[in-house]
Design a protein around this motif. Structure first.
Motif, PDB file in Angstrom:
ATOM      1  N   UNK A 147       0.864  -1.176   0.000  1.00  0.00           N
ATOM      2  CA  UNK A 147       0.000   0.000   0.000  1.00  0.00           C
ATOM      3  C   UNK A 147       0.905   1.233   0.000  1.00  0.00           C
ATOM      4  N   UNK A 148       0.566   2.220  -0.818  1.00  0.00           N
ATOM      5  CA  UNK A 148       1.241   3.517  -0.760  1.00  0.00           C
ATOM      6  C   UNK A 148       0.405   4.405   0.149  1.00  0.00           C
ATOM      7  N   UNK A 149       1.057   5.009   1.135  1.00  0.00           N
ATOM      8  CA  UNK A 149       0.377   5.921   2.063  1.00  0.00           C
ATOM      9  C   UNK A 149       0.779   7.353   1.758  1.00  0.00           C
ATOM     10  N   UNK A 150      -0.219   8.230   1.640  1.00  0.00           N
ATOM     11  CA  UNK A 150       0.028   9.660   1.400  1.00  0.00           C
ATOM     12  C   UNK A 150      -1.225  10.436   1.778  1.00  0.00           C
ATOM     13  N   UNK A 151      -1.044  11.692   2.167  1.00  0.00           N
ATOM     14  CA  UNK A 151      -2.192  12.532   2.513  1.00  0.00           C
ATOM     15  C   UNK A 151      -2.925  13.020   1.271  1.00  0.00           C
ATOM     16  N   UNK A 152      -2.171  13.281   0.182  1.00  0.00           N
ATOM     17  CA  UNK A 152      -2.763  13.775  -1.058  1.00  0.00           C
ATOM     18  C   UNK A 152      -1.763  13.592  -2.189  1.00  0.00           C
ATOM     19  N   UNK A 153      -2.209  13.829  -3.422  1.00  0.00           N
ATOM     20  CA  UNK A 153      -1.320  13.733  -4.570  1.00  0.00           C
ATOM     21  C   UNK A 153      -0.215  14.788  -4.444  1.00  0.00           C
ATOM     22  N   UNK A 154       0.965  14.464  -4.890  1.00  0.00           N
ATOM     23  CA  UNK A 154       2.168  15.313  -4.831  1.00  0.00           C
ATOM     24  C   UNK A 154       2.676  15.556  -3.412  1.00  0.00           C
ATOM     25  N   UNK A 155       2.151  14.845  -2.438  1.00  0.00           N
ATOM     26  CA  UNK A 155       2.617  14.947  -1.047  1.00  0.00           C
ATOM     27  C   UNK A 155       3.627  13.828  -0.785  1.00  0.00           C
ATOM     28  N   UNK A 156       4.427  13.949   0.277  1.00  0.00           N
ATOM     29  CA  UNK A 156       5.323  12.850   0.631  1.00  0.00           C
ATOM     30  C   UNK A 156       4.534  11.551   0.802  1.00  0.00           C
ATOM     31  N   UNK A 157       5.123  10.460   0.332  1.00  0.00           N
ATOM     32  CA  UNK A 157       4.452   9.156   0.371  1.00  0.00           C
ATOM     33  C   UNK A 157       5.441   8.095   0.809  1.00  0.00           C
ATOM     34  N   UNK A 158       4.903   6.992   1.299  1.00  0.00           N
ATOM     35  CA  UNK A 158       5.738   5.851   1.679  1.00  0.00           C
ATOM     36  C   UNK A 158       5.018   4.559   1.312  1.00  0.00           C
ATOM     37  N   UNK A 159       5.785   3.512   1.132  1.00  0.00           N
ATOM     38  CA  UNK A 159       5.254   2.200   0.796  1.00  0.00           C
ATOM     39  C   UNK A 159       5.258   1.339   2.052  1.00  0.00           C
ATOM     40  N   UNK A 160       4.127   0.691   2.331  1.00  0.00           N
ATOM     41  CA  UNK A 160       4.105  -0.286   3.419  1.00  0.00           C
ATOM     42  C   UNK A 160       3.834  -1.660   2.824  1.00  0.00           C
ATOM     43  N   UNK A 161       4.275  -2.681   3.523  1.00  0.00           N
ATOM     44  CA  UNK A 161       4.104  -4.058   3.077  1.00  0.00           C
ATOM     45  C   UNK A 161       5.208  -4.929   3.659  1.00  0.00           C
TER      46      UNK A 161
ATOM     47  N   UNK B 139      -4.950   8.638   5.778  1.00  0.00           N
ATOM     48  CA  UNK B 139      -5.204   8.327   7.181  1.00  0.00           C
ATOM     49  C   UNK B 139      -6.679   8.235   7.544  1.00  0.00           C
ATOM     50  N   UNK B 140      -7.572   8.149   6.560  1.00  0.00           N
ATOM     51  CA  UNK B 140      -9.007   8.042   6.838  1.00  0.00           C
ATOM     52  C   UNK B 140      -9.317   6.806   7.675  1.00  0.00           C
ATOM     53  N   UNK B 141      -8.719   5.682   7.316  1.00  0.00           N
ATOM     54  CA  UNK B 141      -8.907   4.461   8.104  1.00  0.00           C
ATOM     55  C   UNK B 141      -7.990   4.519   9.322  1.00  0.00           C
ATOM     56  N   UNK B 142      -8.507   4.199  10.503  1.00  0.00           N
ATOM     57  CA  UNK B 142      -7.717   4.334  11.734  1.00  0.00           C
ATOM     58  C   UNK B 142      -6.412   3.535  11.727  1.00  0.00           C
ATOM     59  N   UNK B 143      -6.391   2.381  11.047  1.00  0.00           N
ATOM     60  CA  UNK B 143      -5.171   1.567  11.054  1.00  0.00           C
ATOM     61  C   UNK B 143      -4.021   2.216  10.296  1.00  0.00           C
ATOM     62  N   UNK B 144      -4.306   3.236   9.471  1.00  0.00           N
ATOM     63  CA  UNK B 144      -3.257   3.910   8.721  1.00  0.00           C
ATOM     64  C   UNK B 144      -2.977   5.327   9.225  1.00  0.00           C
ATOM     65  N   UNK B 145      -3.801   5.858  10.088  1.00  0.00           N
ATOM     66  CA  UNK B 145      -3.675   7.245  10.548  1.00  0.00           C
ATOM     67  C   UNK B 145      -2.318   7.524  11.172  1.00  0.00           C
ATOM     68  N   UNK B 146      -1.862   6.670  12.084  1.00  0.00           N
ATOM     69  CA  UNK B 146      -0.566   6.882  12.733  1.00  0.00           C
ATOM     70  C   UNK B 146       0.589   6.776  11.749  1.00  0.00           C
ATOM     71  N   UNK B 147       0.487   5.848  10.782  1.00  0.00           N
ATOM     72  CA  UNK B 147       1.556   5.680   9.807  1.00  0.00           C
ATOM     73  C   UNK B 147       1.648   6.889   8.871  1.00  0.00           C
ATOM     74  N   UNK B 148       0.499   7.437   8.453  1.00  0.00           N
ATOM     75  CA  UNK B 148       0.503   8.625   7.604  1.00  0.00           C
ATOM     76  C   UNK B 148       1.128   9.803   8.348  1.00  0.00           C
ATOM     77  N   UNK B 149       0.889   9.889   9.645  1.00  0.00           N
ATOM     78  CA  UNK B 149       1.463  10.980  10.455  1.00  0.00           C
ATOM     79  C   UNK B 149       2.994  10.865  10.535  1.00  0.00           C
ATOM     80  N   UNK B 150       3.546   9.669  10.376  1.00  0.00           N
ATOM     81  CA  UNK B 150       4.997   9.461  10.467  1.00  0.00           C
ATOM     82  C   UNK B 150       5.736   9.728   9.162  1.00  0.00           C
ATOM     83  N   UNK B 151       5.013   9.912   8.051  1.00  0.00           N
ATOM     84  CA  UNK B 151       5.653  10.101   6.742  1.00  0.00           C
ATOM     85  C   UNK B 151       6.397  11.420   6.719  1.00  0.00           C
ATOM     86  N   UNK B 152       7.564  11.375   6.120  1.00  0.00           N
ATOM     87  CA  UNK B 152       8.317  12.616   5.955  1.00  0.00           C
ATOM     88  C   UNK B 152       9.672  12.428   6.404  1.00  0.00           C
TER      89      UNK B 152
END
Length: 156
Positions: free
Chosen positions: A53-67, A143-156
Motif C-alpha cells: 500500500x502507498x500511504x500519502x495525505x494527497x497527490x504530490x505529497x510525501x508518500x511511503x510504501x508499506x508491506x 489516514x481516513x482508516x484508523x489503522x493507517x492514521x498513525x503511519x501517515x502521520x509518520x511520513x516525511x
C-alpha cells in the motif's frame, strides 16, 4: 429403526468417504497465495512483496510504501524500489529473510512523492539485481482508516 453395529460402521465409513471426496473435486483455497487485506502483492520466483500500500495525505505529497518483502531463496537479492518513478530505495533482501516496509521504527522506509491521490492506484516498480524489472498497481491510502492514521502521520 435400529441399526446394528456393522450397519453403523458401514454408514460411518460411507459418510467419511463421501465427505473426503469434497477436497478432491474442490480446490483447497488455503493453499493459494492471495492478498487478504487492503494491499496487493507481487510474487516473482522465490521473492514476494506482500500487502503493498502507498500511504500519502494527497497527490504530490510525501508518500511511503508499506508491506512485507519475503525472500524464500537460498541467495541474497538486491532490490531497487520506486513508488514515484523518480526516487529509488535500494536494499539487499538476504536469503530466507523477511523485511517489513514502512515509516515505523525498525522498518525499511521506501519513500517518494504520491503520483496518485488517495483512493486511486499508483504503479510501483521493483528491480531485482538491477536487471529484472516488475511493476505492480498498488492502492494509495490516506489516514481516513484508523489503522493507517498513525503511519501517515509518520511520513516525511
Amino acid at each position: 429403526m435400529k441399526l446394528t453395529v456393522p450397519a453403523r460402521l458401514a454408514a460411518a465409513s460411507l459418510a467419511a468417504v463421501a465427505l473426503a471426496g469434497c477436497s478432491y473435486v474442490n480446490p483447497i483455497t488455503t493453499h493459494k497465495n492471495y492478498s487478504a487485506s487492503d494491499g496487493t502483492q507481487l510474487v516473482v520466483g522465490d521473492v514476494s512483496a506482500l500487502n503493498l500500500i502507498v500511504l500519502a495525505e494527497e497527490i504530490d505529497a510525501p508518500a511511503t510504501l508499506i508491506g512485507t518483502l519475503v525472500n524464500e531463496s537460498d541467495e541474497d537479492v538486491a532490490l531497487d524500489i520506486s513508488i514515484d518513478g523518480q526516487s529509488t530505495t535500494s536494499l539487499t533482501l538476504e536469503a530466507g529473510s523477511t523485511v517489513k516496509l514502512g515509516p515505523a521504527d525498525g522498518d525499511t522506509e521506501v519513500s517518494g512523492v504520491a503520483v496518485a491521490a488517495p483512493g486511486f492506484i499508483a504503479n510501483v516498480a521493483f528491480a531485482a539485481d538491477t536487471v529484472d524489472v516488475h511493476a505492480v498497481e498498488v492502492p494509495v491510502m490516506d489516514g481516513t482508516l484508523p489503522e493507517y492514521a498513525d503511519l501517515v502521520a509518520e511520513i516525511g
